[in-house]
Design a protein around this motif. Structure first.
Motif: not given
Length: 368
Positions: A73-80, A359-360
């Protein structure tokens, strides 16, 4: 707890030990309780290199555990990751700016107290303050910026966070490249050849960035390394020799190619220390004890805030008649620990919770 999370105990312990070493290094150079002459024997720079290798490992383990790297989950990784890294960092900078002003007002001439020209015109003051929050482009090696200007930060340890942020942003590239390497030993040799060129030429971004990539390579081989068992004398030698090399690099500066070789060997020694902390031996068990893992838990907060505390006490305590270096050092250790715990609870824990929600991801999946 997922199987891959078992490594957090020893790696967190090593991270905590590194943060303590950096604290002692700054105590040594700022307060001088151990003599006051020459170079500090506490390897602050080597500890930072170990941090970089550890970050490369910890951030890469979960993506490598996926059957297909594209499913991570790269889209979730960045904000996290950005929230986890930047929220505590910016909070520490925000604390350091008024602390630096107070120290400057009390007559301190430390680098942190002079990082902002508080007696200049308003635009200059605002410029200097905004520069403190520029951790993406205002990069340095801890002493000078990329173009040779002296480092000017109100919270000196923040310099290393620029490299942490750059690596965090480029992690997918590192994962993609390392996952396609069939000969990790050759890759490690190539990295150290580049590290040598970096020391020899003076272009420090190359060696600092590559330390993270060493961590990615170790993460790719993590299970194999973790299963290694060594005889106690061999493991002890693999600790004593690297520490000796690191200490030698602090006191011996032959210059030229010889110094570049010694510095490159020091980087290899840092990698060896990390690897020994992973293998199945007494080092991993010691680093996994409760005191070490607790130190690891607050290590980021300690790293971000200790220089502020030391600088403040070094400027303030003599005004109260407490001027002996040993008394200031003892007070700094106590206060830095208390401040780190408070900062961890008030800033770092909320930032971790926020990063998880953005990151959900479930808490157990959070990359730390």
């Amino acid at each position: 707890m997922p199987k891959h999370e078992e490594r957090v105990l020893s790696l967190d312990g090593l991270r905590g030990l590194g943060a303590l070493t950096v604290f002692l290094y700054h105590i040594d150079i700022m307060v001088k309780p151990f003599g006051g002459g020459g170079t500090s024997l506490f390897p602050g720079s080597a500890s930072v290199l170990i941090f970089f290798i550890l970050s490369g490992i910890v951030l890469s383990l979960v993506p490598f555990k996926q059957k297909d790297g594209g499913r991570y989950n790269w889209p979730g990784y960045y904000p996290r990751r950005i929230i986890r890294l930047c929220a505590p960092m910016f909070a520490a900078i925000a604390l350091a700016i008024p602390a630096g002003y107070v120290a400057w007002h009390m007559g301190s001439t430390s680098r942190s107290a002079l990082a902002v020209t508080y007696d200049a015109d308003l635009p200059t003051i605002i410029h200097d303050i905004l520069m403190q929050f520029d951790v993406l482009f205002n990069v340095s090696n801890g002493v000078n910026t990329l173009y040779g200007a002296p480092l000017a930060r109100v919270d000196s340890p923040i310099w290393s966070m620029s490299w942490e942020l750059w690596f965090s942003l480029t992690l997918p590239l590192a994962i993609w490249c390392i996952s396609r390497i069939r000969r990790p030993g050759f890759a490690v040799i190539t990295i150290f050849a580049a590290v040598f060129v970096s020391y020899w030429s003076g272009y420090f971004p190359l060696r600092l960035g590559l330390m993270f990539w060493l961590g990615v390579i170790i993460a790719k081989q993590f299970d194999k390394i973790k299963a290694i068992k060594l005889a106690a004398p061999v493991e002890l030698a693999l600790l004593i020799v690297p520490v000796g090399v690191i200490e030698l690099s602090l006191v011996w500066h032959p210059g030229g190619i010889a110094e570049a070789l010694l510095s490159t060997t020091m980087n290899a020694a840092c990698m060896t220390v990390v690897v020994v902390s992973i293998i199945d031996g007494f080092t991993r068990r010691v680093l996994s004890t409760s005191p070490m893992t607790f130190l690891g838990k607050i290590s980021y907060s300690l790293y971000l805030t200790h220089a502020i505390v030391i600088g403040g006490l070094a400027a303030f305590l003599p005004k109260l008649g407490i001027a002996t270096p040993h008394a200031i050092a003892a007070a700094s250790l106590l206060v830095s620990t208390v401040v780190a715990i408070a900062f961890w609870r008030a800033v770092e824990v909320p930032s971790m919770n926020l990063s998880r929600s953005l990151g959900k991801l479930k808490p157990d999946d959070t990359i730390r």
